[in-house]
Design an enzyme around this catalytic site. Structure first.
Site, PDB file in Angstrom:
ATOM      1  N   ASP A 161       0.933  -1.298   0.004  1.00 29.68           N
ATOM      2  CA  ASP A 161      -0.019   0.069  -0.039  1.00 29.68           C
ATOM      3  C   ASP A 161       0.906   1.162  -0.014  1.00 29.68           C
ATOM      4  O   ASP A 161       2.092   1.237   0.433  1.00 29.68           O
ATOM      5  CB  ASP A 161      -0.991  -0.054   1.373  1.00 29.68           C
ATOM      6  N   ASP A 177      -7.139  -1.353  -4.589  1.00 29.38           N
ATOM      7  CA  ASP A 177      -8.290  -0.823  -3.651  1.00 29.38           C
ATOM      8  C   ASP A 177      -9.314   0.307  -4.105  1.00 29.38           C
ATOM      9  O   ASP A 177     -10.363   0.187  -4.090  1.00 29.38           O
ATOM     10  CB  ASP A 177      -7.613  -0.164  -2.147  1.00 29.38           C
TER      11      ASP A 177
END
Length: 202
Positions: A161, A177
């Site tokens: 991430d 995401d």
């Protein structure tokens, strides 16, 4: 005179004269039935359309993996790099959970769920669960997000991430995401609000 057995021949007996049943009901004899053959141009259009959605999914997955690669190669783990002032920083985070760091201690379960979800979504696109382009684009976004994070979990055991929101307390997330959230919300809204009207036009 004995009555002819029922369905013994294609001749229907009326009081005065026999009538050919096939001619009377305007249908060809069974032996001369023509098999249905799809129009080659329709098949080609279907293949081209499927290819466009496949290209969209591949492009989004490639973008997700490219951004993750650049972050891993250029940003030390846990370090913040300015990106959009007062809005976003870039940071390298290893996430063993789902989208937005949910269920962080169950990576193998999430990997299996991602795999099943990817197969189901791919089948939904191929089988035209949604026939309108808007619905199919939403499914493509969800599929790209599922595959993007599945690749990380399957080969690394965690998801990379990088987008860190500065103006609110929010989980660090990635391109996959974003695809998952936008696609899921879009697909739900399409199904609930637009599908009945748009699907009937196709």
């Amino acid at each position: 005179m004995a009555s002819p057995p029922l369905f013994a021949s294609p001749i229907v007996f009326f009081p005065n004269r026999p009538v050919n049943a096939a001619k009377f009901f305007r249908c060809p004899p069974v032996g001369n039935m023509v098999k249905w053959n799809p129009n080659p141009s329709d098949v080609a259009d279907t293949r081209r359309t499927a290819m466009l959605y496949a290209i969209l999914v591949v492009a989004l997955v490639a973008l997700d993996q490219l951004v993750k690669y650049l972050v891993v190669q250029n940003i030390p783990l846990g370090t913040h790099v300015p990106f959009l002032p007062y809005i976003l920083d870039l940071t390298y985070v290893k996430n063993t959970g789902a989208a937005f760091s949910l269920f962080a201690q169950h990576t193998w379960i999430l990997t299996l769920i991602s795999l099943v979800m990817s197969v189901v979504l791919a089948l939904a696109l191929v089988k035209k669960f949604f026939r309108h382009p808007l619905g199919r684009v939403c499914l493509s976004l969800v599929l790209a997000g599922a595959v993007g994070n599945l690749i990380d979990r399957a080969f690394q055991g965690y998801v990379v991430d990088m987008f860190n929101v500065l103006f609110m307390d929010f989980a660090v997330f990635n391109v996959a995401d974003i695809c998952l959230v936008v696609g899921t919300i879009g697909a739900a809204a399409y199904y609930l609000l637009l599908a009945d009207r748009l699907e009937k036009k196709l």
